[in-house]
Every structure is written in structure tokens, then in C-alpha cells.
Design an enzyme around this catalytic site. Structure first.
Site, short mmCIF file in Angstrom:
data_model
loop_
_atom_site.label_atom_id
_atom_site.label_comp_id
_atom_site.label_asym_id
_atom_site.label_seq_id
_atom_site.Cartn_x
_atom_site.Cartn_y
_atom_site.Cartn_z
N ASP A 13 0.73 10.49 -13.64
CA ASP A 13 2.08 10.98 -13.94
C ASP A 13 1.91 12.37 -14.54
O ASP A 13 0.80 12.80 -14.87
CB ASP A 13 2.77 10.04 -14.94
CG ASP A 13 4.11 10.59 -15.41
OD1 ASP A 13 4.92 10.98 -14.54
OD2 ASP A 13 4.36 10.67 -16.63
N SER A 14 3.02 13.07 -14.73
CA SER A 14 2.97 14.37 -15.36
C SER A 14 2.58 14.28 -16.84
O SER A 14 2.19 15.28 -17.43
CB SER A 14 4.33 15.05 -15.24
OG SER A 14 5.33 14.20 -15.77
N CYS A 76 5.24 8.60 -11.13
CA CYS A 76 6.15 9.67 -11.52
C CYS A 76 7.19 9.77 -10.41
O CYS A 76 6.82 9.90 -9.23
CB CYS A 76 5.38 10.98 -11.64
SG CYS A 76 6.41 12.43 -11.89
N THR A 78 9.35 12.17 -9.78
CA THR A 78 9.42 13.49 -9.17
C THR A 78 8.28 13.66 -8.16
O THR A 78 8.51 14.10 -7.02
CB THR A 78 9.34 14.59 -10.24
OG1 THR A 78 10.30 14.29 -11.27
CG2 THR A 78 9.63 15.95 -9.67
N GLU A 155 10.86 11.19 -25.45
CA GLU A 155 9.58 11.60 -26.04
C GLU A 155 9.68 11.77 -27.55
O GLU A 155 8.72 11.54 -28.27
CB GLU A 155 9.06 12.88 -25.37
CG GLU A 155 8.70 12.62 -23.93
CD GLU A 155 7.69 13.58 -23.34
OE1 GLU A 155 7.16 14.43 -24.07
OE2 GLU A 155 7.43 13.47 -22.13
N CYS A 187 13.60 7.72 -13.24
CA CYS A 187 12.71 8.59 -14.00
C CYS A 187 11.93 7.69 -14.95
O CYS A 187 12.50 6.76 -15.54
CB CYS A 187 13.51 9.63 -14.79
SG CYS A 187 12.50 10.63 -15.90
N HIS A 189 10.96 7.99 -17.88
CA HIS A 189 11.35 7.95 -19.29
C HIS A 189 12.57 7.09 -19.57
O HIS A 189 12.81 6.68 -20.70
CB HIS A 189 11.64 9.36 -19.79
CG HIS A 189 10.43 10.23 -19.94
ND1 HIS A 189 9.58 10.49 -18.88
CD2 HIS A 189 9.93 10.89 -21.01
CE1 HIS A 189 8.61 11.28 -19.30
NE2 HIS A 189 8.81 11.54 -20.59
N1 DGL Z 1 7.59 11.61 -14.97
C1 DGL Z 1 8.73 12.40 -14.57
C2 DGL Z 1 9.57 11.59 -13.56
O1 DGL Z 1 9.55 10.38 -13.52
C3 DGL Z 1 9.57 12.82 -15.75
C4 DGL Z 1 8.92 13.86 -16.63
C5 DGL Z 1 8.68 15.19 -15.94
O2 DGL Z 1 9.67 15.90 -15.64
O3 DGL Z 1 7.54 15.52 -15.71
O4 DGL Z 1 10.26 12.17 -12.76
#
Ligand code: DGL
Length: 271
Positions: A13-14, A76, A78, A155, A187, A189
Site C-alpha cells: 500500500d502507499s 490500496c 488507488t 491517520e 479507500c 482508511h
Molecule cells: N491507500 C490509499 C487508497 O486506498 C489511500 C491513501 C493514499 O492516498 O495513498 O486509495
């Protein structure tokens, strides 16, 4: 059983968000070892272009391949929305993203056929959820909205109280009319904010968590391909990050629901 079945599952993930997917995965598949990579040097992905997120995703996958993973989970939304075809073309192991399982779960849950999707600007702009949902239920309607402020709120641990409530009220106004009966948390989060999201989306809206649906999809795939870890296999859960391991461990513990004892910092620029 395949000879590589004892190998770990790779997850990236990011940053910390994918830990909600890892949490669902380890609950669903407790005998599987995992290697997690949080690209904390380059987070967020949600506001970046598809081309850049794809480039980062390929680097992440290359690193996890050096760890000998048997399957890759793109934890992730995105990255799943924009980089899945490139990842599948470059890798010789199965790649599972979060979009398709989330969309399938939403279609199963929706009675009226109008599904809402919330995610980062990159995920919503890509149209990946919209396409997956329309493909699964032609003629169904999709209402999508980017909710970028939910990421920093999650976060910071601001999961309840006035600030997240007002933000949620504003973002979720289009879903309150009574038409939408199912809302996809598109997403990583957003599951942390599910209480406030459920309250502000209005009663009667069912929330779909892509993380749980993805864990089910991974379990089915491993079973179908004879790749489930043997019960005798030694269990290992490793964490890698590209920057600031201390913050990852601190914030990540909330996302994972248990402490992260060690996260190793790596440089993937030259992988
Ligand atoms: N992990 C990203 C998502 O699920 C959210 C956080 C980011 O923008 O990197 O899209």
C-alpha cells in the site's frame, strides 16, 4: 499442493492504510505468512496521476518479489484502480486488487441496484469501481464521490466527535436521498471511520468494506490453486517501509489492531 505454497503473501500500500486489508487477511487466513510494504516515502497515492502510481506500484511489486512472495495483494484502492493491468503483465504470480472483490460484495448486498462509492480522488477519477459495478450489474446505477479528508482524519485517529462528523455530513449528503442502499468504502482508511460514515450516510445504507471482500477473494484463489500454506509452515509477518518506520509502527498499530514491533526501512529506488 504446490511447492511454493509455504511462501508468504505479499501485500503493498502507499502507507499504513493497507494494514486494514492485512488485518482482514490474517483473520481470514491465520496460517499464511505475510510480507507488507508501506511506501511511506511516496504516500499519498490518492492525489497522484495514474502513470506515477503505476510506476511506484511496479517498484513495490519488484521488491516483494525479491522476498519470494507467492501472491500479491494490492492493498490500496488507488493502486488497484490504476496499476492492476501493468502489475499483472509484469509478474508471474497471481495479483489480487481490492476493487473487483469490493464491487462484487456491493452488488450482492444491494437490493435496489443503486450503489454509492467513496474513495480518493485518483480512485474515483479512474472510474474503476464504476466500471466494475456496471459490468457486474448492467443497468444498475452508481453514485461516486471523492472524500480526501477522511485519510488524514483516520491517520490522526480522529474517528469520532464533531470534526469527522461534519466532514462526513458534507461529503455524504448526495447519498442521503434514500436511493442509494449500499455504500462501498473504496479507500483503505475508511473502515476506521465506518461508525461516523454509517451515521451520516443515513439509516438503511449498508456499508461494504473492500478489505473483508478481498480477504475472501484471496482465500478462494489460494484454495482453488492448491496454494494454501501447509499448517506446519513457520509463521512470519514482516513489515517494510520506504520512510519513517517509527510513525508507521505507531499509526499502523491502530489500523492493524495490534502492535507492530518492527518495521524495516528499505530503499526501493534501485530495486
Ligand atoms: N491507500 C490509499 C487508497 O486506498 C489511500 C491513501 C493514499 O492516498 O495513498 O486509495
Amino acid at each position: 499442493m504446490r511447492p511454493d505454497s509455504h511462501r508468504p503473501i505479499g501485500v503493498f500500500d502507499s502507507g499504513v492504510g493497507g494494514l486494514t486489508v492485512l488485518k482482514a487477511l490474517t483473520r481470514r487466513l491465520p496460517a499464511e505468512s505475510t510480507v507488507y510494504l508501506g511506501d511511506t516515502a511516496r504516500v499519498p497515492y490518492g492525489t497522484k496521476s495514474g502513470a506515477v502510481v503505476t510506476r511506484y506500484s511496479l517498484k513495490n511489486a519488484e521488491f516483494l518479489r525479491t522476498e519470494g512472495v507467492k501472491l500479491l495483494v494490492v492493498a490500496c484502492n488507488t493502486a488497484s484502480a490504476v496499476a492492476l493491468p501493468a502489475l499483472r503483465a509484469h509478474l508471474d504470480i497471481p495479483v489480487v486488487g481490492v476493487i473487483e472483490p469490493g464491487a462484487e460484495a456491493a452488488v450482492r448486498a444491494s437490493r435496489g441496484g443503486v450503489v454509492g462509492v467513496i474513495g480518493t480522488p485518483g480512485t474515483i477519477r479512474s472510474g474503476a469501481y464504476q466500471q466494475a459495478l456496471e459490468g457486474l450489474r448492467p443497468g444498475g446505477r452508481v453514485l461516486a464521490r471523492a472524500c480526501p479528508l477522511f485519510v488524514p482524519l483516520a491517520e490522526e485517529g480522529w474517528l469520532g466527535g464533531d470534526v469527522p462528523r461534519l466532514v462526513a455530513r458534507e461529503y455524504l449528503a448526495p447519498f442521503r436521498g434514500g436511493e442509494v442502499d449500499t455504500l462501498v468504502l473504496g479507500c483503505t482508511h475508511y473502515p476506521l471511520l465506518s461508525e461516523v460514515i454509517a451515521e451520516e450516510a443515513g439509516s438503511g445504507i449498508r456499508l461494504v468494506d473492500s478489505a473483508e471482500a478481498t480477504a475472501d477473494a484471496v482465500a478462494q484463489l489460494l484454495e482453488a490453486q492448491g496454494m494454501l500454506a501447509p499448517v506446519s509452515a513457520e509463521l512470519r509477518h514482516a513489515f517494510f517501509v520506504t520512510d519513517v518506520p517509527e510513525r508507521f509502527a505507531e499509526v499502523g498499530a491502530r489500523f492493524l489492531g495490534r502492535p507492530i514491533e518492527r518495521a524495516e526501512q528499505i530503499d526501493i529506488t534501485y530495486v
